[in-house]
Motif scaffolding. Structure first.
Motif, PDB file in Angstrom:
ATOM      1  N   PHE A  98       0.843  -1.207   0.000  1.00 11.47           N
ATOM      2  CA  PHE A  98       0.000   0.000   0.000  1.00 11.47           C
ATOM      3  C   PHE A  98       0.870   1.247   0.000  1.00 11.47           C
ATOM      4  O   PHE A  98       0.650   2.198  -0.764  1.00 11.47           O
ATOM      5  CB  PHE A  98      -0.938  -0.036   1.212  1.00 11.47           C
ATOM      6  CG  PHE A  98      -1.115   1.263   1.947  1.00 11.47           C
ATOM      7  CD1 PHE A  98      -1.863   2.296   1.408  1.00 11.47           C
ATOM      8  CD2 PHE A  98      -0.525   1.453   3.198  1.00 11.47           C
ATOM      9  CE1 PHE A  98      -2.027   3.500   2.094  1.00 11.47           C
ATOM     10  CE2 PHE A  98      -0.678   2.638   3.887  1.00 11.47           C
ATOM     11  CZ  PHE A  98      -1.430   3.668   3.332  1.00 11.47           C
ATOM     12  N   SER A  99       1.916   1.254   0.847  1.00  4.54           N
ATOM     13  CA  SER A  99       2.769   2.438   0.941  1.00  4.54           C
ATOM     14  C   SER A  99       3.557   2.650  -0.344  1.00  4.54           C
ATOM     15  O   SER A  99       3.785   3.794  -0.761  1.00  4.54           O
ATOM     16  CB  SER A  99       3.713   2.316   2.147  1.00  4.54           C
ATOM     17  OG  SER A  99       4.750   1.385   1.911  1.00  4.54           O
ATOM     18  N   LEU A 129      -6.822   3.693  -5.211  1.00 10.54           N
ATOM     19  CA  LEU A 129      -7.858   2.765  -4.745  1.00 10.54           C
ATOM     20  C   LEU A 129      -7.246   1.437  -4.322  1.00 10.54           C
ATOM     21  O   LEU A 129      -7.590   0.888  -3.263  1.00 10.54           O
ATOM     22  CB  LEU A 129      -8.883   2.538  -5.858  1.00 10.54           C
ATOM     23  CG  LEU A 129      -9.965   1.479  -5.590  1.00 10.54           C
ATOM     24  CD1 LEU A 129     -10.863   1.923  -4.439  1.00 10.54           C
ATOM     25  CD2 LEU A 129     -10.794   1.231  -6.847  1.00 10.54           C
ATOM     26  N   ALA A 130      -6.338   0.915  -5.131  1.00 12.31           N
ATOM     27  CA  ALA A 130      -5.701  -0.357  -4.802  1.00 12.31           C
ATOM     28  C   ALA A 130      -4.912  -0.242  -3.503  1.00 12.31           C
ATOM     29  O   ALA A 130      -4.944  -1.149  -2.656  1.00 12.31           O
ATOM     30  CB  ALA A 130      -4.785  -0.811  -5.937  1.00 12.31           C
ATOM     31  N   PHE A 135      -4.511  -1.583   2.396  1.00  9.85           N
ATOM     32  CA  PHE A 135      -4.438  -1.164   3.800  1.00  9.85           C
ATOM     33  C   PHE A 135      -5.617  -1.743   4.588  1.00  9.85           C
ATOM     34  O   PHE A 135      -5.443  -2.299   5.686  1.00  9.85           O
ATOM     35  CB  PHE A 135      -4.420   0.355   3.902  1.00  9.85           C
ATOM     36  CG  PHE A 135      -4.618   0.866   5.299  1.00  9.85           C
ATOM     37  CD1 PHE A 135      -3.708   0.570   6.287  1.00  9.85           C
ATOM     38  CD2 PHE A 135      -5.735   1.623   5.622  1.00  9.85           C
ATOM     39  CE1 PHE A 135      -3.893   1.028   7.585  1.00  9.85           C
ATOM     40  CE2 PHE A 135      -5.922   2.078   6.915  1.00  9.85           C
ATOM     41  CZ  PHE A 135      -5.003   1.779   7.900  1.00  9.85           C
ATOM     42  N   ALA A 136      -6.815  -1.623   4.042  1.00  9.45           N
ATOM     43  CA  ALA A 136      -7.995  -2.158   4.731  1.00  9.45           C
ATOM     44  C   ALA A 136      -7.884  -3.670   4.906  1.00  9.45           C
ATOM     45  O   ALA A 136      -8.243  -4.221   5.957  1.00  9.45           O
ATOM     46  CB  ALA A 136      -9.258  -1.806   3.940  1.00  9.45           C
ATOM     47  N   GLU A 140      -7.920  -6.059   8.355  1.00 16.44           N
ATOM     48  CA  GLU A 140      -8.852  -7.189   8.452  1.00 16.44           C
ATOM     49  C   GLU A 140      -8.108  -8.486   8.731  1.00 16.44           C
ATOM     50  O   GLU A 140      -8.531  -9.311   9.564  1.00 16.44           O
ATOM     51  CB  GLU A 140      -9.634  -7.303   7.134  1.00 16.44           C
ATOM     52  CG  GLU A 140     -10.560  -8.510   7.050  1.00 16.44           C
ATOM     53  CD  GLU A 140     -11.122  -8.699   5.650  1.00 16.44           C
ATOM     54  OE1 GLU A 140     -11.342  -9.857   5.261  1.00 16.44           O
ATOM     55  OE2 GLU A 140     -11.330  -7.691   4.933  1.00 16.44           O
ATOM     56  N   THR A 141      -6.988  -8.689   8.048  1.00 15.02           N
ATOM     57  CA  THR A 141      -6.212  -9.924   8.206  1.00 15.02           C
ATOM     58  C   THR A 141      -5.682 -10.072   9.621  1.00 15.02           C
ATOM     59  O   THR A 141      -5.791 -11.134  10.244  1.00 15.02           O
ATOM     60  CB  THR A 141      -5.040  -9.940   7.204  1.00 15.02           C
ATOM     61  OG1 THR A 141      -5.557  -9.906   5.866  1.00 15.02           O
ATOM     62  CG2 THR A 141      -4.183 -11.184   7.381  1.00 15.02           C
ATOM     63  N   LEU A 142      -5.105  -9.009  10.148  1.00 12.52           N
ATOM     64  CA  LEU A 142      -4.534  -9.089  11.492  1.00 12.52           C
ATOM     65  C   LEU A 142      -5.625  -9.178  12.556  1.00 12.52           C
ATOM     66  O   LEU A 142      -5.449  -9.849  13.582  1.00 12.52           O
ATOM     67  CB  LEU A 142      -3.634  -7.882  11.750  1.00 12.52           C
ATOM     68  CG  LEU A 142      -2.671  -8.017  12.932  1.00 12.52           C
ATOM     69  CD1 LEU A 142      -1.774  -9.239  12.764  1.00 12.52           C
ATOM     70  CD2 LEU A 142      -1.819  -6.765  13.071  1.00 12.52           C
TER      71      LEU A 142
END
Length: 345
Positions: A98-99, A129-130, A135-136, A140-142
């Motif tokens: 993301f970064s 957007l990607a 990031f979202a 969610e994963t963690l």
């Protein structure tokens, strides 16, 4: 738990360790990306080097996988199976990517790992957007991992540091090369620790926490990763000035053309000698980048950058030696600093 503090890097094949960890994490990373909107997932796959524009499979490099390895090794060093660190590896890799997507847009970098950056391949809006989606997905994963709120707090803190570092990096561009408002090497160190080191430290710490390590061990791994990150960023700066584009995937001297405040330049200017004064004049003009890079080396910028990188790599080793870590993961962690320097040989 057995402490390992002096494992020699010669005993470990770091490329082999990185490959093993990438292969271990890849299924979980692919599963997470598969939950995205198909178009966004394609852009993510392109960023990871899995596919071309349009979705055709690709064999492009997806990076060295250092953050993934730190998360897996952090779990293994705590005495757990490396798969216990997979959620940490996935979350941190998603945040890192993301970064990169947003960083390339902010810096105007059109190339990433030897091919067009996502914003060049798909457009600026889709790339933003990607990045947001990745990031979202990281959060969610963690959140679904068994580490509880403590792991999310650590990821959030690392992300806050990353954003602070990115803000400083962007603001550095507007500051002068000389005078009281110039960027000093110590300001660069703080920026690099936040922008690059925070995620490396977070990866190792999260892997250790998910592997059942106590907070003190996670904190030590975090410190080691942060020092490793500063060294990694400085080595990147050295490669940007004197590296081989076929290896780095970016054109040489791009940082000079963009007037970026990299550590070798700042260290050379800080010597305040005749070469530094000549360098300041050249940096304010449209001088030939190759000649400017040679002057930076003459002024001591390259040697100072190497010395600074080594100092942080030694500090990383010291942090690792201060806590009990299980072998063979401990040996692999101790071998990483030498691998960082190996990139410029």
């Amino acid at each position: 738990m057995t402490a390992v503090s002096s494992a020699g890097p010669a005993a470990v094949s770091v490329p082999g360790v990185l490959e093993r960890c990438r292969e271990l994490v890849r299924p979980a990373l692919a599963e997470a990306v598969g939950r995205l909107h198909p178009w966004v997932g394609e852009m993510a796959g392109y960023a990871f080097g899995w596919c071309e524009v349009g979705g055709a499979p690709a064999a492009a490099s997806g990076g060295k996988g250092l953050r993934q390895a730190l998360a897996v090794l952090g779990a293994e060093a705590a005495g757990a199976d490396g798969r216990d660190g997979a959620a940490a590896a996935v979350a941190v890799e998603l945040v890192h990517t993301f970064s990169l997507l947003h960083d390339d847009i902010m810096d105007g970098d059109g190339m990433r790992r030897g091919r067009p950056a996502v914003w060049k391949a798909y457009g600026t809006g889709p790339a933003v957007l990607a990045g947001d989606a990745l990031f979202a997905l990281a959060v969610e994963t963690l959140a679904a991992a068994p580490g509880g709120a403590g792991t999310l707090r650590r990821l959030s803190a690392a992300l806050s540091d990353l954003l602070h570092g990115q803000a400083d990096d962007l603001l550095f561009a507007a500051r002068p090369w000389t005078g009281p408002e110039r960027v000093r090497p110590e300001a660069y160190r703080t920026m690099a620790e936040r922008k690059t080191g925070a995620l490396l430290g977070c990866a190792a710490a999260l892997g250790a926490l998910l592997g059942g390590a106590p907070p003190a061990t996670a904190d030590a791994l975090d410190r080691a990763g942060r020092h490793l990150g500063v060294a990694f960023q400085i080595v990147d700066d050295i490669l940007g000035l004197w590296g081989d584009p076929a290896v780095t995937g970016k054109p040489v001297h791009a940082d000079l053309r963009e007037r970026k405040k990299t550590f070798p330049v700042l260290a050379a200017l800080d010597t305040a000698g005749p070469a530094a004064r000549h360098l300041a004049v050249r940096l304010a003009s449209d001088a030939d980048p190759a000649e400017t890079a040679a002057l930076i080396e003459t002024a001591g910028g390259r040697s100072a950058a190497l010395a600074e990188a080594r100092r942080h790599l030694e500090a990383a080793g010291t942090a690792l030696s201060g806590v009990p870590l299980r072998a063979p993961a401990a040996a692999a962690l101790h071998a990483l600093p030498a691998f960082v320097l190996e990139r410029i040989r």
